[in-house]
Design a protein around this motif. Structure first.
Motif, mmCIF file in Angstrom:
data_model
loop_
_atom_site.group_PDB
_atom_site.id
_atom_site.type_symbol
_atom_site.label_atom_id
_atom_site.label_comp_id
_atom_site.label_asym_id
_atom_site.label_seq_id
_atom_site.Cartn_x
_atom_site.Cartn_y
_atom_site.Cartn_z
ATOM 1 N N ASP A 28 13.149 -7.212 -6.407
ATOM 2 C CA ASP A 28 12.821 -7.371 -4.997
ATOM 3 C C ASP A 28 13.400 -6.262 -4.123
ATOM 4 O OD1 ASP A 28 11.248 -9.597 -5.336
ATOM 5 O OD2 ASP A 28 12.955 -10.971 -5.254
ATOM 6 N N SER A 47 11.480 0.142 -5.641
ATOM 7 C CA SER A 47 10.218 0.736 -5.190
ATOM 8 C C SER A 47 9.640 1.670 -6.242
ATOM 9 C CB SER A 47 10.444 1.513 -3.894
ATOM 10 O OG SER A 47 11.275 2.635 -4.142
ATOM 11 N N GLU A 83 5.416 1.627 -11.459
ATOM 12 C CA GLU A 83 4.675 0.612 -10.709
ATOM 13 C C GLU A 83 3.757 -0.085 -11.680
ATOM 14 O OE1 GLU A 83 3.628 3.416 -7.094
ATOM 15 O OE2 GLU A 83 2.733 1.433 -6.855
ATOM 16 N N TRP A 84 3.788 -1.374 -11.661
ATOM 17 C CA TRP A 84 2.876 -2.150 -12.497
ATOM 18 C C TRP A 84 1.880 -2.828 -11.581
ATOM 19 C CZ3 TRP A 84 1.762 -7.357 -12.574
ATOM 20 C CH2 TRP A 84 1.025 -7.824 -13.683
ATOM 21 N N GLU A 85 0.627 -2.824 -11.994
ATOM 22 C CA GLU A 85 -0.397 -3.425 -11.137
ATOM 23 C C GLU A 85 -1.441 -4.090 -12.007
ATOM 24 O OE1 GLU A 85 -1.642 -0.578 -8.088
ATOM 25 O OE2 GLU A 85 -3.367 -1.879 -7.751
ATOM 26 N N SER A 86 -1.880 -5.254 -11.592
ATOM 27 C CA SER A 86 -2.909 -5.932 -12.372
ATOM 28 C C SER A 86 -3.791 -6.753 -11.439
ATOM 29 C CB SER A 86 -2.246 -6.837 -13.415
ATOM 30 O OG SER A 86 -3.242 -7.425 -14.214
ATOM 31 N N GLN A 87 -4.965 -7.067 -11.938
ATOM 32 C CA GLN A 87 -5.903 -7.877 -11.170
ATOM 33 C C GLN A 87 -5.999 -9.237 -11.847
ATOM 34 O OE1 GLN A 87 -6.451 -5.734 -8.318
ATOM 35 N NE2 GLN A 87 -8.463 -6.656 -8.454
ATOM 36 N N ALA A 110 -4.715 -8.840 -6.424
ATOM 37 C CA ALA A 110 -3.888 -7.761 -6.969
ATOM 38 C C ALA A 110 -2.446 -8.239 -7.104
ATOM 39 C CB ALA A 110 -3.937 -6.547 -6.056
ATOM 40 N N CYS A 129 1.392 -6.873 -8.158
ATOM 41 C CA CYS A 129 2.091 -5.619 -8.406
ATOM 42 C C CYS A 129 3.580 -5.859 -8.557
ATOM 43 C CB CYS A 129 1.815 -4.613 -7.294
ATOM 44 S SG CYS A 129 2.456 -5.089 -5.703
ATOM 45 N N TYR A 168 7.436 -3.435 -9.003
ATOM 46 C CA TYR A 168 8.147 -2.165 -9.100
ATOM 47 C C TYR A 168 9.310 -2.387 -10.061
ATOM 48 C CZ TYR A 168 5.474 -1.260 -4.877
ATOM 49 O OH TYR A 168 4.452 -1.114 -3.972
ATOM 50 N N TYR A 196 10.539 4.040 1.802
ATOM 51 C CA TYR A 196 11.067 4.178 0.440
ATOM 52 C C TYR A 196 10.923 5.590 -0.130
ATOM 53 C CZ TYR A 196 12.152 -0.729 -0.179
ATOM 54 O OH TYR A 196 12.717 -1.967 -0.071
ATOM 55 N N TYR A 197 9.825 6.264 0.205
ATOM 56 C CA TYR A 197 9.610 7.590 -0.384
ATOM 57 C C TYR A 197 9.844 8.722 0.610
ATOM 58 C CZ TYR A 197 7.196 4.555 -3.761
ATOM 59 O OH TYR A 197 6.884 3.558 -4.656
ATOM 60 N N PRO A 206 5.908 -0.383 -0.986
ATOM 61 C CA PRO A 206 7.075 -1.223 -1.265
ATOM 62 C C PRO A 206 7.640 -1.858 0.007
ATOM 63 C CG PRO A 206 7.239 0.860 -2.458
ATOM 64 C CD PRO A 206 6.035 0.974 -1.571
ATOM 65 N N LYS A 221 5.706 -4.928 0.653
ATOM 66 C CA LYS A 221 6.048 -5.991 -0.286
ATOM 67 C C LYS A 221 7.415 -6.616 0.035
ATOM 68 C CE LYS A 221 6.889 -6.937 -5.194
ATOM 69 N NZ LYS A 221 8.337 -7.158 -5.258
ATOM 70 N N HIS A 222 8.401 -5.767 0.326
ATOM 71 C CA HIS A 222 9.771 -6.276 0.442
ATOM 72 C C HIS A 222 10.135 -6.780 1.838
ATOM 73 C CE1 HIS A 222 10.237 -4.957 -3.558
ATOM 74 N NE2 HIS A 222 10.687 -3.747 -3.358
ATOM 75 N N SER A 279 -5.116 -1.114 -6.154
ATOM 76 C CA SER A 279 -5.551 -1.995 -5.068
ATOM 77 C C SER A 279 -4.685 -1.783 -3.842
ATOM 78 C CB SER A 279 -5.442 -3.455 -5.508
ATOM 79 O OG SER A 279 -6.252 -3.670 -6.641
#
Lengths: 174, 713
Positions: A10, A13, A42-46, A51, A53, A55, B190-191, B219, B222-223, B667
């Motif tokens: 959590d 990044s 980075e992992w991503e899937s549908q 989506a 994701c 990190y 983050y970047y 990120p 998301k965070h 995505s």
């Protein structure tokens, strides 16, 4: 002293600061085909149109029951008495790859000369009062290094905090 | 078994035993807004490793992905070792080494000939991305007698700065630590700003609300995001005006602030009438409920602050006005110059506010000749606010020789790939009589230069830096300059002698110039030299929120100008609108609708990657290994519709050019968008962007929004 390297998805990044710090610490020669001992991605899937994701930063997990240690026929791998991390001396390595077959996470790798290499948790740095390079580099506290005692305390606090949240008394500001 | 000493050396443990020492320096791979403190592990004159300096007042021990590349950056294989003289044709890349004295003699001859034949303004001085030498370089150019000094500021951060100056006279930064709601407009963090992420983490832990406005899922989304407004690229102004209308209609405005400290409010309320929720949602692609909820949160929780993102919001053909529209939300809600809102700042030294004054701007600009500079009159707001030429006009000026010829360029770290329509800039470089560039590395730009001079990295030099909180830092070289490289400023001071430039301060050299600029800070070079870490300037005074409001803003009216009086001067002559009116990011294109049909997607270049900053790290193997090939991030559905799979070669096509790159399917990029990073020699994003696509207010190129399509290659 036993140490634990803790990863918090959590906070990550996948910026790879940890991975580059590892390469700098370990003089990884990319052009010679070497790779760092830590990797961020980075992992991503549908799933059902949604989506998902993540990190992730990953390296040797320094498992409690490290199967690589048992698998090595020449005794290169062992648990450090000073840090509790899984360390190695590859001078006796015969390149048989038993360790990498035993490892579920793909941590052991083999250099061009056939010798096994992997993350050693920067145990010499730890012995000298320094943090592992990857942990030292993480600006987001996604990677932290705790002593065994601190780690236990963290787990307890997490459990307490979950209870407090579940009881609905969280939220000091309305 | 290795000996214990071998183990310690291998692990790079500092100490007498290993002979490894730690030297405190700074990283200047990215912007001066960071320039984080670096601890260089040094043995036998060689850097073995870097870490962040733990007690640096800014970065508190942390480096980012890029900063951690410092060792491989400074030891890049293509570091220039000696001065080089071109022996082949321009662009061919054939050079011969020569000594410094010979190089200086050639420069004296080359610049002298142009100056004699065409006058001093025919020599233009230009700086690439590096900033650390800027006041000295600017004074040098003016002392040489040329008005033509320009920098990458023409395409970097200045558009936002100008937008705020026109509106309220000063740049204003979010005061997150006293805030309760953060409108993270284009906040990625983050970047690009690792320390800002730490700040936002603390804010969130204290219960702060976070709204992120970004066309990408990042990120930070998301965070941190309580709300994420996934806006269509380049429509920020419409969203801001829609939010403004809602704030006004709902009675969420700060009436006292508007009455006492603003002007042009009536006109502004007229402007926002067109932006009801439905219209705003239609333009921006953000659902009405989200716009409403974000506006309610931001306008009703006090205090609130807005992210100050210079490039992503500003780098559009409509970016300047979008930026101003966002700033107006601060005035409407009374969040300007209050604790927890956005606080005005003044730069202390080279784009860095530190809470004390230096005489850098005066030092840099006092010798500026009074003459028509490159691009003068084309972008009047730029002319009013920036004492440099707008470099987007450089290629045109060189090629057309209007209104007068520019025949020589003296540049520090120029990167030709910075220029939208790079091919045109190359054409201009080829036409010059004389061209000198400095750099650390072999570059695409060097190939067109007559002379190339090798300079050193920040770890190899003495450098002066300020940090917020009143800190000043005079670094010491962690190692000597590699090969025959020199500090850029030392080249300039050498040339002052060789060219016979008459200026008392420049003739006295670096320390005299720095002491001149430091006057009033309570610090001197002699004092700074005693320390190897940042020290506090005696003149530091923490800012008291409200001070700037009490003294009156640095605008023509002294108030926050919804309607800018400075811009109003150019309403007739240039068709500029004093109100932050919204127009489509493609409104400058003839036949926008027709083009949208032909090129249904929007290309955004330069979205930050963790492992890259412009072209600087593309040649660093550690950084490059994280994304080995020039790769565009494309939406999964857009890819599927074009039969493109992960890792496929694709061609990105715009009205201006085409480029072959790899595709990464995701995505996180909204459907209709293509993101591609810039600065690759083999896939230069600026060959996709026409040099004509500039913001009429700032002159800034539309790096972030160009109509495009892509197809399998």
């Amino acid at each position: 002293m036993k140490y634990v390297i803790v990863f918090d998805p959590d906070r990550c990044s996948a910026c790879s600061a940890c991975a580059v710090a590892c390469m700098d610490q370990n003089d990884i020669d990319i052009q010679a085909g070497e790779r760092g001992y830590r990797r961020a991605f980075e992992w991503e899937s549908q799933v059902g149109g949604q989506a998902l994701c993540a990190y992730i930063s990953a390296s040797c997990l320094h498992c409690g029951d490290a199967p690589c240690i048992m698998a090595c026929p020449t005794g290169c791998l062992r648990r450090s008495l000073t840090t509790g991390l899984v360390i190695y001396d590859n001078s006796g390595c015969i390149g048989c790859r038993s360790c990498s077959l035993a490892c579920p996470f793909g941590a052991p790798r083999f250099r061009a000369d056939g010798k096994m290499v992997k993350c050693d948790g920067c145990h010499v740095r730890l012995e000298n009062g320094l943090k592992p390079a990857c942990v030292r580099a993480c600006a987001f506290d996604a990677l932290i290094c705790l002593t065994g005692g601190e780690y236990q305390k963290m787990l307890e606090e997490k459990a307490e905090s979950s209870l407090v949240k579940a009881l609905g008394v969280w939220g000091p500001r309305g | 078994m290795a000996s214990n000493l071998d183990r310690l050396i291998k692990a790079k443990i500092p100490g007498d035993e290993t002979g490894i020492s730690i030297r405190h320096s700074l990283c200047d791979i990215c912007t001066p807004v960071h320039h984080c403190g670096v601890d260089a592990y040094v043995k036998d004159g060689r850097v073995l490793k870097v870490e962040g300096t733990p007690d640096n007042p800014y970065n508190q021990g942390f480096l980012c992905t890029k900063g951690l590349c410092n060792r491989q950056y400074m030891y890049r294989e293509d570091r220039l070792r000696t001065p080089l003289k071109r022996v082949g044709a321009r662009g061919e890349g054939r050079f011969e080494p020569l000594g410094w004295d010979q190089a200086y003699a050639e420069i004296a001859r080359g610049l002298g000939a142009v100056k004699e034949k065409y006058g001093p303004h025919a020599v233009a001085f230009f700086s690439g991305y590096a900033k650390w030498y800027r006041p000295i370089f600017q004074r040098f150019a003016f002392a040489f007698g040329s008005v033509n000094y320009g920098t990458d500021d023409s395409v970097c951060n200045n558009s936002g700065v100008m937008g705020l100056k026109c509106t309220v006279g000063r740049v204003a930064k979010p005061d997150l630590k006293n805030s309760r709601v953060f409108l993270g407009w284009a906040f990625g963090g983050y970047y690009s700003a690792h320390m800002a992420v730490r700040g936002l983490r603390g804010f969130k832990d204290r219960g702060g609300k976070v709204i992120i406005i970004d066309p990408k899922i990042t990120p930070a989304v998301k965070h941190f995001a309580d709300l994420h407004l996934m806006i269509k690229t380049g429509t920020d102004g419409a969203l801001a005006l829609g939010m403004a209308r809602l704030i006004i209609d709902q009675g969420w405005v700060d009436r006292d602030y508007i009455r006492n400290h603003t002007c042009g409010y009536e006109d502004f309320t007229g402007l926002v009438r067109d932006f009801d929720l439905e219209t705003t949602a239609g333009i921006t692609g953000v659902p009405q409920e989200l716009i409403y909820e974000a506006t309610r949160l931001f306008a009703t929780i006090k205090p609130g602050c807005i992210n100050d993102s210079s490039s992503t919001v500003a780098h559009h053909a409509n970016g300047f006005q979008n930026y101003r529209a966002i700033a107006c939300l601060l005035a409407l809600t009374g969040n300007f110059d209050v604790a927890g809102g956005n606080l005005p700042v003044l730069d202390t030294y080279i784009y860095r506010p530190a809470g004390f004054s230096m005489r850098a701007a005066h030092f840099a600009g006092e010798l500026r000749p009074d003459y028509r500079h490159i691009g003068a009159g084309r972008f009047p707001i730029w002319d009013e606010l920036v004492p440099e030429f707008q470099a987007v006009d450089l290629a045109r000026h060189i090629l057309e020789e209007k209104p007068y010829p520019v025949k020589a360029l003296f540049t520090l770290g120029m990167n030709v790939k910075m220029f939208a329509g790079t091919d045109r800039m190359i054409e201009a470089l080829k036409s010059l009589d004389f061209f000198v560039n400095t750099d650390l590395f072999e570059t695409d730009t060097n190939k067109y230069a007559d002379l190339v001079l090798p300079v050193c990295s920040s770890l190899e030099r003495v450098d002066f830096k300020v940090y917020p909180g009143g800190y000043a830092f005079l670094t010491k070289a962690a190692v000597e300059p590699l090969y025959e490289s020199k500090r850029d400023v030392d080249i300039l001071f050498d040339l002052v002698k060789v060219l016979g430039i008459k200026d008392e301060l420049l003739e006295k050299g670096y320390e005299a110039c720095m002491d001149y600029m430091l006057e009033g800070s309570g610090l001197t070079m002699a004092e700074l030299k005693k320390h190897d870490k940042p020290v506090k300037a005696p003149a530091f005074k923490p800012y008291v929120p409200g001070d700037y409001t009490r003294e009156g803003y640095a605008t023509p009216s002294g108030k926050f100008e919804f309607s800018s009086r400075l811009i109003a001067k150019y309403r007739q002559s240039h068709g500029l609108d004093p109100l932050p009116a919204y127009r489509s990011p493609f409104a400058d294109e003839p036949d926008e609708e027709g083009r949208r049909k032909k090129y249904p997607l929007v290309l955004t270049t330069g979205t930050r990657l963790p492992n890259a900053i412009h072209s600087r790290l593309h040649g660093v193997p550690w950084a490059r290994s994280l994304r080995p090939e020039p790769t565009a991030d494309v939406n999964r559905h857009d890819a599927a519709a074009r039969g493109v799979a992960e890792g496929d070669d694709i061609e990105i096509v715009t009205d201006y050019g085409r480029l072959k790159v790899k595709a990464h399917l995701t995505s996180k990029v909204g459907s209709g968008n293509v993101h591609f990073f810039h600065g690759y020699s083999e896939a230069n994003a600026n060959l996709l962007i026409g040099p004509h696509r500039v913001d009429p207010y700032s002159g800034f190129p539309a790096y972030k929004s160009n109509l495009c399509d892509f197809m399998k290659s």
